[in-house]
Design an enzyme around this catalytic site. Structure first.
Site, PDB file in Angstrom:
ATOM      1  N   GLY A  11      48.145  44.144  48.340  1.00 47.74           N
ATOM      2  CA  GLY A  11      49.541  43.954  48.773  1.00 47.74           C
ATOM      3  C   GLY A  11      50.173  45.301  49.112  1.00 47.74           C
ATOM      4  O   GLY A  11      50.025  46.254  48.358  1.00 47.74           O
ATOM      5  N   ARG A  72      43.320  41.723  52.046  1.00 44.80           N
ATOM      6  CA  ARG A  72      42.513  41.372  50.877  1.00 44.80           C
ATOM      7  C   ARG A  72      41.201  40.845  51.447  1.00 44.80           C
ATOM      8  O   ARG A  72      41.210  39.994  52.328  1.00 44.80           O
ATOM      9  CB  ARG A  72      43.210  40.300  50.040  1.00 44.80           C
ATOM     10  CG  ARG A  72      44.610  40.741  49.546  1.00 44.80           C
ATOM     11  CD  ARG A  72      45.136  39.782  48.493  1.00 44.80           C
ATOM     12  NE  ARG A  72      46.565  39.971  48.229  1.00 44.80           N
ATOM     13  CZ  ARG A  72      47.066  40.866  47.387  1.00 44.80           C
ATOM     14  NH1 ARG A  72      46.267  41.691  46.737  1.00 44.80           N
ATOM     15  NH2 ARG A  72      48.366  40.928  47.185  1.00 44.80           N
ATOM     16  N   ASP A 103      45.104  47.103  41.119  1.00 42.46           N
ATOM     17  CA  ASP A 103      43.881  47.133  40.302  1.00 42.46           C
ATOM     18  C   ASP A 103      42.664  46.515  41.006  1.00 42.46           C
ATOM     19  O   ASP A 103      41.543  47.016  40.866  1.00 42.46           O
ATOM     20  CB  ASP A 103      44.102  46.531  38.912  1.00 42.46           C
ATOM     21  CG  ASP A 103      44.656  45.120  38.950  1.00 42.46           C
ATOM     22  OD1 ASP A 103      45.031  44.645  40.049  1.00 42.46           O
ATOM     23  OD2 ASP A 103      44.732  44.486  37.883  1.00 42.46           O
ATOM     24  N   THR A 126      51.202  49.456  44.091  1.00 43.44           N
ATOM     25  CA  THR A 126      51.553  48.039  43.937  1.00 43.44           C
ATOM     26  C   THR A 126      52.966  47.928  43.382  1.00 43.44           C
ATOM     27  O   THR A 126      53.360  48.733  42.533  1.00 43.44           O
ATOM     28  CB  THR A 126      50.582  47.292  42.991  1.00 43.44           C
ATOM     29  OG1 THR A 126      51.158  46.019  42.633  1.00 43.44           O
ATOM     30  CG2 THR A 126      50.294  48.056  41.707  1.00 43.44           C
ATOM     31  N   ASP A 128      53.838  45.716  41.436  1.00 40.94           N
ATOM     32  CA  ASP A 128      53.763  45.040  40.135  1.00 40.94           C
ATOM     33  C   ASP A 128      53.827  45.988  38.933  1.00 40.94           C
ATOM     34  O   ASP A 128      54.074  45.556  37.820  1.00 40.94           O
ATOM     35  CB  ASP A 128      52.474  44.216  40.037  1.00 40.94           C
ATOM     36  CG  ASP A 128      52.372  43.177  41.136  1.00 40.94           C
ATOM     37  OD1 ASP A 128      53.404  42.874  41.764  1.00 40.94           O
ATOM     38  OD2 ASP A 128      51.258  42.668  41.371  1.00 40.94           O
ATOM     39  N   ASP A 130      51.357  47.362  37.316  1.00 43.04           N
ATOM     40  CA  ASP A 130      50.442  46.796  36.320  1.00 43.04           C
ATOM     41  C   ASP A 130      49.101  47.535  36.253  1.00 43.04           C
ATOM     42  O   ASP A 130      48.099  46.959  35.845  1.00 43.04           O
ATOM     43  CB  ASP A 130      50.205  45.308  36.635  1.00 43.04           C
ATOM     44  CG  ASP A 130      49.582  45.103  38.002  1.00 43.04           C
ATOM     45  OD1 ASP A 130      49.512  46.065  38.788  1.00 43.04           O
ATOM     46  OD2 ASP A 130      49.151  43.970  38.291  1.00 43.04           O
ATOM     47  N   ARG A 172      52.872  38.997  39.923  1.00 44.15           N
ATOM     48  CA  ARG A 172      51.598  38.318  39.600  1.00 44.15           C
ATOM     49  C   ARG A 172      51.563  37.998  38.103  1.00 44.15           C
ATOM     50  O   ARG A 172      52.415  37.259  37.655  1.00 44.15           O
ATOM     51  CB  ARG A 172      50.418  39.200  40.019  1.00 44.15           C
ATOM     52  CG  ARG A 172      49.189  38.403  40.402  1.00 44.15           C
ATOM     53  CD  ARG A 172      48.041  39.305  40.680  1.00 44.15           C
ATOM     54  NE  ARG A 172      48.120  39.911  41.993  1.00 44.15           N
ATOM     55  CZ  ARG A 172      47.692  39.344  43.114  1.00 44.15           C
ATOM     56  NH1 ARG A 172      47.157  38.144  43.087  1.00 44.15           N
ATOM     57  NH2 ARG A 172      47.779  39.955  44.275  1.00 44.15           N
ATOM     58  N   ALA A 187      70.764  40.283  32.977  1.00 49.06           N
ATOM     59  CA  ALA A 187      70.430  38.850  32.910  1.00 49.06           C
ATOM     60  C   ALA A 187      70.538  38.326  31.479  1.00 49.06           C
ATOM     61  O   ALA A 187      70.306  39.069  30.525  1.00 49.06           O
ATOM     62  CB  ALA A 187      69.002  38.642  33.420  1.00 49.06           C
ATOM     63  N   GLU A 223      57.144  35.505  38.413  1.00 45.88           N
ATOM     64  CA  GLU A 223      56.369  34.427  39.039  1.00 45.88           C
ATOM     65  C   GLU A 223      55.212  33.958  38.150  1.00 45.88           C
ATOM     66  O   GLU A 223      54.792  32.810  38.217  1.00 45.88           O
ATOM     67  CB  GLU A 223      55.845  34.850  40.421  1.00 45.88           C
ATOM     68  CG  GLU A 223      54.865  36.000  40.384  1.00 45.88           C
ATOM     69  CD  GLU A 223      54.281  36.358  41.749  1.00 45.88           C
ATOM     70  OE1 GLU A 223      54.393  35.567  42.689  1.00 45.88           O
ATOM     71  OE2 GLU A 223      53.703  37.460  41.850  1.00 45.88           O
ATOM     72  N   ILE A 251      60.748  39.577  50.539  1.00 47.28           N
ATOM     73  CA  ILE A 251      61.851  40.536  50.703  1.00 47.28           C
ATOM     74  C   ILE A 251      61.639  41.721  49.769  1.00 47.28           C
ATOM     75  O   ILE A 251      61.899  42.872  50.111  1.00 47.28           O
ATOM     76  CB  ILE A 251      63.195  39.834  50.347  1.00 47.28           C
ATOM     77  CG1 ILE A 251      63.587  38.833  51.416  1.00 47.28           C
ATOM     78  CG2 ILE A 251      64.292  40.832  50.049  1.00 47.28           C
ATOM     79  CD1 ILE A 251      64.245  39.453  52.617  1.00 47.28           C
TER      80      ILE A 251
HETATM   81  O1  F6P Z   1      50.339  42.495  43.982  1.00 49.35           O
HETATM   82  C1  F6P Z   1      51.504  42.526  44.732  1.00 49.35           C
HETATM   83  C2  F6P Z   1      51.987  41.129  45.004  1.00 49.35           C
HETATM   84  O2  F6P Z   1      53.164  41.218  45.790  1.00 49.35           O
HETATM   85  C3  F6P Z   1      52.230  40.263  43.773  1.00 49.35           C
HETATM   86  O3  F6P Z   1      53.458  40.548  43.150  1.00 49.35           O
HETATM   87  C4  F6P Z   1      52.124  38.882  44.355  1.00 49.35           C
HETATM   88  O4  F6P Z   1      51.782  37.925  43.395  1.00 49.35           O
HETATM   89  C5  F6P Z   1      51.022  39.050  45.361  1.00 49.35           C
HETATM   90  O5  F6P Z   1      51.016  40.409  45.752  1.00 49.35           O
HETATM   91  C6  F6P Z   1      51.118  38.207  46.597  1.00 49.35           C
HETATM   92  O6  F6P Z   1      49.985  38.450  47.352  1.00 49.35           O
HETATM   93  P1  F6P Z   1      49.796  37.999  48.852  1.00 49.35           P
HETATM   94  O7  F6P Z   1      50.739  38.801  49.682  1.00 49.35           O
HETATM   95  O8  F6P Z   1      48.374  38.308  49.165  1.00 49.35           O
HETATM   96  O9  F6P Z   1      50.091  36.549  48.889  1.00 49.35           O
END
Ligand code: F6P
Length: 319
Positions: A11, A72, A103, A126, A128, A130, A172, A187, A223, A251
């Site tokens: 991503g 990917r 990762d 990323t 994320d 992570d 993710r 929040a 998510e 976004i």
């Molecule tokens: O890893 C980055 C990310 O944006 C995650 O937050 C999300 O779950 C995933 O990529 C979405 O991946 P794709 O764009 O391949 O659907």
């Protein structure tokens, strides 16, 4: 080394351009040729590789996305795919590779290093946040700021209507984006995959707070924690309070990188290129408590980053 290559994979994240730019300009400064691999491992397999000069990376530092393109690739997960990819690197006399990605992308680099012995240096890219061993990943700060802006706007309309709004954010399986933006956005509830939550208890508390006069509530949902749309329906049913769901989606992955993402991506981009040129391999450059660190590539891909319990605690105290 005569030539190195740089690529972005997985991503996209804001600041990948700044990182690639730093790699390219550093290598050129050191008198080494640099190639750009387009569209991640997919492009490596296809041989979509182009020599870059200083101009190739101008007018980029302010842009989100990645000028190299990303993808990917299922094929790269096979030994045949990786062999094809490696052959293409050899054809261009590429002696080392900087991989900018999450990762999964770094895992691909670890596989190439083991199978072909090609020097690999990674940069964690990323939204994320992570990647194990670094408290920073390229793009997470920009994404968090985009989410925060959205939460601020959602508060206005939630307050106007006395509604509950659940906002779903990416990440993710990681709750970092949700936790950070939930705290910064004030929040009431932050649902993340790393922490169990009691839906009945949450709905009961929401109802009680409304009965005491509260105007609105914001729930930030990672998510990976649950399906936000389904959650919204259940919350409305159980509380009897008008509830809306906003799924932020892609976004939050775009946009001009923040100062933090431009600076940190540039700093570790330079370090990655210099390391590769001086014979370092199997390292990922990141940050620990504000300082650049080099993490072992195999440690980075074989360990799972956990959510800082201090953030979880802080979120509870401040909600
Ligand atoms: O890893 C980055 C990310 O944006 C995650 O937050 C999300 O779950 C995933 O990529 C979405 O991946 P794709 O764009 O391949 O659907």
């Amino acid at each position: 080394m005569e030539a190195i290559a740089v690529m972005t994979s997985g991503g996209d994240s804001p600041g990948m351009n700044a990182a690639a730019r730093a790699v390219v300009r550093t290598a050129l400064y050191e008198g080494v040729n640099v190639y750009g691999i387009h569209n991640g491992y997919k492009g490596m397999i296809k041989g979509d590789i182009q020599k870059l000069d200083s101009r190739s990376v101008s007018d980029l530092i302010q842009r989100g996305g990645t000028f190299l393109g990303t993808a990917r690739s299922k094929e790269f997960q096979t030994p045949e795919g990786r062999q094809k990819a490696f052959n293409n690197l050899k054809e261009h006399n590429i002696d080392g590779l900087v991989i900018i990605g999450g990762d999964g992308s770094l895992r691909g680099g670890a596989a190439m290093s083991m199978e072909f012995g090609i020097p690999i240096v990674g940069l964690p890219g990323t939204i994320d946040n992570d990647v194990w061993g670094t408290d920073y990943t390229i793009g997470a700060d920009t994404a968090a700021n985009t989410i925060l802006e959205a939460i601020n706007k959602l508060r206005d309309t939630a307050s106007a209507h006395r509604r509950i709004i659940a906002v779903e954010v990416m990440g993710r399986k990681s709750g970092w984006l949700a936790m950070t933006t939930g705290i910064a956005g004030g929040a009431e509830y932050i649902l993340v995959p790393e922490v169990k939550f009691d839906l009945d208890e949450m709905c009961h508390e929401l109802r009680e707070s409304y009965d005491r006069g509260k105007r609105y509530s914001i729930i930030v949902v990672a998510e990976g924690a649950c399906d936000a749309i389904g959650l919204g329906t259940v919350v409305e049913e159980k509380t009897g309070i008008d509830t809306r769901v906003s799924v932020l989606g892609y976004i939050q992955r775009g946009g001009s990188p923040t100062v933090e993402d431009r600076m940190k991506a540039s700093m570790i981009g330079e370090k990655a290129a210099l390391a590769l040129l001086s014979g370092v391999t199997n390292k990922v450059y990141g940050f620990d408590s504000g300082k650049v660190v080099a993490i072992d590539l195999f440690d980075a891909v074989n360990n799972k980053k956990t959510l800082d319990p201090e953030l979880v605690r802080l979120a509870r105290v401040l909600a």
